[in-house]
Design a protein around this motif. Structure first.
Motif, short mmCIF file in Angstrom:
data_model
loop_
_atom_site.label_atom_id
_atom_site.label_comp_id
_atom_site.label_asym_id
_atom_site.label_seq_id
_atom_site.Cartn_x
_atom_site.Cartn_y
_atom_site.Cartn_z
N LYS A 26 -0.91 -3.32 -9.11
CA LYS A 26 -0.14 -3.50 -8.58
C LYS A 26 -0.38 -2.47 -6.65
O LYS A 26 -1.63 -1.76 -7.24
N THR A 27 0.17 -2.94 -6.15
CA THR A 27 -0.73 -2.29 -4.27
C THR A 27 0.08 -0.93 -4.67
O THR A 27 1.44 -0.67 -5.16
N ILE A 28 0.22 0.45 -3.73
CA ILE A 28 0.78 1.70 -4.54
C ILE A 28 2.11 1.19 -3.54
O ILE A 28 3.56 1.92 -3.99
N LEU A 29 1.98 0.35 -2.35
CA LEU A 29 3.80 0.44 -2.12
C LEU A 29 4.18 -0.03 -2.83
O LEU A 29 5.35 -0.04 -3.57
N THR B 209 11.29 5.29 -0.95
CA THR B 209 11.13 4.91 -0.14
C THR B 209 9.77 4.47 1.62
O THR B 209 9.83 5.57 1.67
N VAL B 210 9.33 3.75 1.43
CA VAL B 210 8.12 3.72 2.26
C VAL B 210 8.41 2.73 3.27
O VAL B 210 8.80 1.95 3.48
N PRO B 211 8.34 3.57 5.05
CA PRO B 211 8.49 2.83 5.80
C PRO B 211 7.42 1.25 6.31
O PRO B 211 6.11 1.20 6.00
N THR B 212 7.56 0.23 6.86
CA THR B 212 6.82 -1.20 6.91
C THR B 212 7.17 -1.96 7.48
O THR B 212 8.30 -2.00 7.93
N LEU B 213 6.65 -3.04 8.62
CA LEU B 213 6.60 -3.60 9.00
C LEU B 213 6.17 -4.62 9.04
O LEU B 213 6.63 -6.38 9.61
N CYS B 214 4.77 -4.88 8.88
CA CYS B 214 4.40 -6.28 8.68
C CYS B 214 3.83 -6.89 7.13
O CYS B 214 3.25 -8.35 6.80
N HIS B 215 4.82 -5.93 6.19
CA HIS B 215 5.19 -6.39 4.86
C HIS B 215 5.92 -7.25 5.26
O HIS B 215 7.37 -7.67 5.25
N ASP B 216 5.72 -8.47 3.79
CA ASP B 216 6.36 -9.25 3.92
C ASP B 216 6.61 -9.70 2.15
O ASP B 216 5.55 -10.42 1.81
N ASP B 217 7.66 -9.01 1.47
CA ASP B 217 7.68 -9.71 -0.40
C ASP B 217 6.20 -10.68 -0.80
O ASP B 217 6.24 -11.38 -1.51
#
Ligand code: FES
Length: 353
Positions: free
Chosen positions: A20-23, A32-40
């Motif tokens: 797994k990644t930390i996210l 909660t960790v903010p993201t913009l470029c991440h998509d599951d």
């Protein structure tokens, strides 16, 4: 499965499985960790740097979306330094953004708008040159406003990694960088499937559904979860309903069958719902034409015709063909009616072969 490892996030002891990644570990544990470029739906990318976290023993913050979780790690997701860095990233993005939220199609459903508000990012922190590119409407389904693109790469990655169409990719370099088709050609001249996957992945108003433009924003609609009727796959999505009319279809990322992915029919083939040519009352053949009838009259006529057919030729002359476009329950009811009411085992479905 191997036994879980442990790490600490924000002082909490957390168990996780290797790989797994930390996210991912954060999200599985409601951190909660903010993201913009991440998509599951996509491979980790590490482009926007909003998801940075502090890791004890590591001198600089790392992107949690691309950093593997490791046993014994001690991670902090909120510190004054992280807040300052995230705010700076957002202010740099806003420096080349139209900031026209008042009339933007995506207002209320825009990751950049939400995070800019959350971090108090200022629009005028880094004044400078801005894109002034025309809005692109060169196809019937997707509107592209390049000025609103933050180059997170979600649209190009979903087109390449999930749809595997490769219609759009990141073009140019430096300030000119943007997602586009080869040589800027209209999508309709290329191999675009118009599945709208790029629209579903876009975190801003850069890519929006053309058919629903101006008809209502996310706060104006009621989202009704339903199952697509176009084939037997059973994809789920949300009908966006305003004033009793479907104005848009949006992805349901939690749908077990399709995980938010849709084809052109599922995403854009909803015009028939309110089409004026749609038959809304039973029609009975009358001479060369049809006349409108009540449901009672129509069903009685059909039942009497079946009864006389069965009386004359026997039940085995009657069969039922069903469709994969129907629900399981509807298919079951047809089979039950043919077997129990008619007395025939002639039942089939178009999805059988
Ligand atoms: Fe990690 Fe964008 S979500 S860098």
């Amino acid at each position: 499965m191997s036994s879980p490892s442990t790490m600490k996030i924000n002082g909490r002891e957390i168990e996780f499985h290797k790989g797994k990644t930390i996210l991912e570990v954060c999200r599985e544990n409601d951190i909660t960790v903010p993201t913009l470029c991440h998509d599951d739906r996509l491979k980790p990318y590490g482009g926007c740097r909003l998801c940075i976290v502090e890791i004890q023993g590591v001198p600089r913050p790392l992107a949690s979306c691309t950093t593997p979780a490791e046993a014994g790690m001690e991670v902090t997701t909120e510190t004054p330094r992280l807040t300052r860095l995230r705010k700076t990233v957002l202010e740099l993005l806003l420096s080349n953004h139209p900031n026209d939220c008042m009339c933007c199609e995506a207002a209320g459903n825009c990751g950049l708008q939400t995070l800019a508000y959350q971090y108090g990012a200022r629009l005028d922190k880094y004044p400078g040159e801005q894109w002034q590119l025309p809005i692109r409407q060169d196809n019937p389904f997707i509107t592209y406003e390049p000025n609103k693109c933050i180059v997170c790469g979600r649209c190009t990655r979903i087109c390449n990694e999930v749809v595997m169409a490769g219609t759009i990719s990141i073009t140019n370099r430096g300030f000119e960088v943007m997602p586009d088709t080869a040589f800027g050609k209209p999508r309709s001249l290329l191999n675009c499937e118009f599945c709208g996957q790029c629209v579903s992945a876009c975190p801003t108003g850069a890519l929006t559904d053309r058919k629903g433009r101006g008809l209502g924003r996310s706060a104006d609609v009621k989202k009704v979860k339903t199952t697509c009727t176009y084939c037997g796959t059973g994809c789920n999505f949300f009908l966006n309903v305003k004033d009793d009319r479907v104005i848009r279809v949006t992805s349901d990322l939690s749908a077990p069958v399709n995980k938010g992915n849709l084809c052109i029919k599922g995403r854009y083939g909803y015009d028939f719902i309110h089409h004026e040519d749609r038959i809304t009352t039973p029609l009975i053949k009358d001479g060369d034409g049809f006349r409108e009838a009540s449901w009672d009259e129509a069903l009685e006529l059909v039942a009497s015709k079946f009864n006389s057919l069965i009386a004359e030729h026997g039940p085995e002359k009657v069969g039922g063909f069903s469709s994969s476009r129907c629900t399981n329950e509807e298919n079951y009811l047809l089979a039950k009616w043919v077997r129990c009411a008619v007395g025939s085992n002639n039942v089939d479905n178009c999805a059988r072969v």
